[in-house]
Design an enzyme around this catalytic site. Structure first.
Site, PDB file in Angstrom:
ATOM      1  N   HIS A  15      -3.950   3.778   8.091  1.00  0.00           N
ATOM      2  CA  HIS A  15      -2.723   3.263   8.693  1.00  0.00           C
ATOM      3  C   HIS A  15      -1.746   4.406   8.940  1.00  0.00           C
ATOM      4  O   HIS A  15      -1.627   5.311   8.118  1.00  0.00           O
ATOM      5  CB  HIS A  15      -2.053   2.250   7.760  1.00  0.00           C
ATOM      6  CG  HIS A  15      -2.704   0.910   7.769  1.00  0.00           C
ATOM      7  ND1 HIS A  15      -2.614   0.045   6.704  1.00  0.00           N
ATOM      8  CD2 HIS A  15      -3.441   0.277   8.708  1.00  0.00           C
ATOM      9  CE1 HIS A  15      -3.273  -1.065   6.989  1.00  0.00           C
ATOM     10  NE2 HIS A  15      -3.792  -0.946   8.199  1.00  0.00           N
ATOM     11  N   GLU A  72       0.853  -1.179   0.000  1.00  0.00           N
ATOM     12  CA  GLU A  72       0.000   0.000   0.000  1.00  0.00           C
ATOM     13  C   GLU A  72       0.893   1.234   0.000  1.00  0.00           C
ATOM     14  O   GLU A  72       2.106   1.128   0.212  1.00  0.00           O
ATOM     15  CB  GLU A  72      -0.943   0.003   1.219  1.00  0.00           C
ATOM     16  CG  GLU A  72      -0.234   0.163   2.550  1.00  0.00           C
ATOM     17  CD  GLU A  72      -1.179   0.047   3.754  1.00  0.00           C
ATOM     18  OE1 GLU A  72      -2.214  -0.605   3.661  1.00  0.00           O
ATOM     19  OE2 GLU A  72      -0.836   0.624   4.803  1.00  0.00           O
TER      20      GLU A  72
END
Lengths: 368, 300
Positions: free
Chosen positions: B256, B217
């Site tokens: 995140h 990611e």
């Protein structure tokens, strides 16, 4: 958190790193007072949490009152790369000989802090040439290392002690405030060899906020973001019309990517956390209902341990309580999906077996 | 280096003993039960102040990891403590001789994670996480919070920065006939105890390995460094990648702590370009991963 320039400079000041005379304001009345205190000429600098404001016209020279009256509101009302100007910094114009680059940043793959410096500053880091890079473990910079960096970038003899001093102070700030990035760009060299920070960028570690009560005043959160945080959610507000909810940051990002690929525009990124429950989904829908411009909701949940019927009851409850009136398009992966479809068949919630189908439907809905 | 397969499999006759730090918390309790249900050999819990009690009337609870290790000989610990107690709990585990520490907590400060990494290096221990769903060998051992259903045993390795995408993509792989020999959650934080490249080193010599799936990611440069390593080592087994966050705005943390693009650092474009350079195809959607993997297998 990403601090605004004036906030970064407040920290520089606290750590005795020299900055030009400057005052921040949020309205033109205070701005006029600041202008008098600073004295013409000065620069009007848009305070935005994003780079590249110079090119976008967010930094304007100002020589007199007429210019001030014209330019202050212009810059204050500016939106740069989707970010509204948060405040205005009026800053005394400085005369200097040279612009250099200095930063300390967390090198994630090497798991250490890294000094980056160059004698050619004033441009964005990607374009900074002849970078000197030094790894410094947990962020502490010794005098010896600082001197080596100063020599490597080719500073003149009379600037070296000033550079060493600033670099060591920047290192102290980085470690004590738990920053992931502290950047001075440009750091300028004045005629006498001393140095001054003309711009500042600081990114702190949000996860260390609990140890830094003193930084909380810099935290900029909308009402919705605060509520999301209280529920343990991550929320990023965007400018489209389809609210995107899911469990897990990766899954929600992935949903956002696919939605954008299909021509949809996300109104938000809302991650309810790895585990979805009736309560968390209900609260997520409540948050969405407070957002403007939302025409439909896209939900992508990977249940795993959670039964989808538990999530389906959250939708039903939200409709019963009139929390939402918007159509919801959902893909729920997990146990008992047949039963949840049955539960939702008369509601405004449309269940799809795949996220691709849910996305197609939601895009059609908002375009109809 | 400590061999992760050896640690997880043990000598074959008996299942490896595992300690749970924070066993009495709500989250710890729930997942301890699920791990036991899966067949993981949970032998002890650690909760300061609750030493001497028993979890579910069977698993003894100790005050410190040291006591738990002395009583059970366990080398593996999974941790569920709140982020602010992470560093203390990690020290407790590593100093007691734990060789594999699975760190579930999210929101751990970067400095605490860095200090843990330093200590783990000194102790020759593996830390997975923080902010990881855990590690598992499907059908044998599950040390983490992942649901059981997406995973099937096989010969594919899945390495993932994201939890739910790990489940989603492993499920897609399993239903397409690609079982997994190990799945490792790298975690979504800026500092990882086991980096993508470290995880690669742990699995690359696994004899039955058929291929690797990397679920990346935005944020940092783990995917780029990984790709460079694949090029440098001339690794030939099939690898397929996925990168989440292609359409995320810059300079915003996307859920995140580590998922943030700063300039070009951490951008999806940079990662996809490096994967391509290493001849690793990148799926545009999670559902495409098994298709690309099958394609890679055929070409081999």
């Amino acid at each position: 958190m990403r601090l605004l320039e004036y906030q970064a400079k407040e920290l520089f000041k606290e750590y005795d790193i020299r900055i030009p005379d400057s005052i921040a304001s949020k309205d033109i009345e205070s701005g006029r007072n600041d202008a008098e205190k600073i004295g013409y000429p000065f620069v009007i600098k848009a305070q935005v949490p994003v780079g590249g404001r110079g090119k976008a016209g967010g930094i304007q020279k100002c020589h007199n009152e007429d210019e001030f009256e014209l330019k202050y509101p212009q810059v204050l009302n500016m939106t740069i790369k989707g970010e509204k100007t948060r405040a205005i910094l009026l800053e005394k114009m400085s005369e200097y000989e040279k612009e250099i680059y200095l930063s300390l940043f967390l090198n994630r793959s090497k798991r250490c802090y890294t000094i980056i410096s160059s004698a050619e500053g004033g441009v964005e880091i990607e374009s900074v040439k002849n970078q000197t890079i030094r790894e410094v473990g947990l962020g502490e910079v010794t005098k010896k290392v600082a001197e080596e960096v100063a020599n490597e970038i080719g500073l003149k003899e009379n600037s070296i002690p000033h550079f060493v001093d600033i670099l060591q102070k920047l290192s102290k700030l980085t470690v004590e405030k738990e920053a992931e990035l502290t950047e001075i760009n440009p750091l300028v060299i004045l005629e006498d060899g001393s140095m001054m920070a003309l711009d500042g960028k600081i990114m702190t570690d949000d996860n260390s906020n609990f140890r830094h009560k003193e930084l909380i005043k810099y935290q900029e959160k909308t009402e919705l973001e605060k509520r999301a945080e209280e529920s343990g959610f991550s929320l990023v507000e965007l400018d489209g019309n389809i609210a995107v909810i899911g469990n897990g940051a990766g899954l929600v990002m992935s949903t956002l990517d696919m939605l954008t690929d299909s021509g949809g525009k996300a109104a938000c990124f809302l991650d309810v956390g790895g585990t979805a429950t009736t309560e968390s989904v209900y609260e997520a829908l409540t948050l969405i209902s407070k957002m403007k411009n939302v025409k439909a909701v896209l939900v992508n949940l990977y249940g795993g341990i959670v039964k989808t019927t538990i999530v389906a009851s959250a939708f039903l409850k939200a409709y019963d309580d009139k929390i939402i009136v918007l159509p919801v398009f959902a893909r729920l992966m997990g146990a008992e999906s047949e039963k949840s479809k049955e539960m939702l068949k008369d509601s405004e919630t449309h269940l799809s077996p795949s996220i691709e189908e849910a996305i197609n439907k939601v895009v059609m809905e908002v375009n109809k | 280096m400590t061999d992760i397969f050896e640690l997880l499999k043990g000598n074959g006759s008996e299942k490896q003993p595992v300690i749970v730090q924070g066993i009495t918390g709500k989250f710890g309790t729930r997942h301890t039960k699920l791990m036991i249900e899966y067949g993981t050999n949970i032998v002890a819990g650690v909760t300061p102040g609750k030493g001497g009690q028993k979890f579910e009337n069977s698993v003894p609870i100790y005050e410190t990891v040291k006591e738990a290790v002395e009583a059970t000989g366990a080398k593996i610990s999974i941790m569920f403590v709140p982020a602010k107690f992470f560093l203390g709990a990690a020290k407790d585990a590593l100093e007691a001789g734990i060789k594999l520490l699975v760190a579930i907590p999210e929101h751990v400060p970067v400095q605490d994670a860095m200090k843990t990494v330093e200590l783990a290096k000194q102790k020759d221990a593996i830390v997975i996480g923080p902010n990881t769903p855990g590690v598992m060998i499907p059908g044998l051992i599950k040390i983490g919070i992942m649901p059981a259903s997406p995973f099937k045993f096989g010969n594919i390795v899945v390495l993932s920065k994201s939890g739910t995408l790990l489940y989603e993509i492993s499920n897609n792989l399993s239903t397409s006939g690609f079982g997994q020999c190990i799945t490792i959650g790298i975690g979504g934080d800026p500092i990882n105890g086991t980096r993508l490249v470290d995880a690669f080193d742990m699995v690359k010599d696994y004899p039955d390995l058929d291929g690797i799936v990397v679920v990346g990611e935005i944020g940092g440069d783990a995917e780029e460094v990984f790709s460079q390593k694949i090029i440098d080592e001339n690794f030939k087994k099939p690898i397929v990648a996925y990168v989440a966050g292609r359409k995320a705005p810059k300079e915003k943390r996307m859920g995140h702590a580590g998922a943030i693009v700063m300039g070009n650092y951490g951008s999806a474009e940079s990662k996809i370009a490096m994967f391509s350079k290493a001849n690793i195809p990148v799926a545009k959607k999670p559902i495409e991963v098994p298709i690309l993997l099958a394609g890679k297998m055929e070409k081999k």
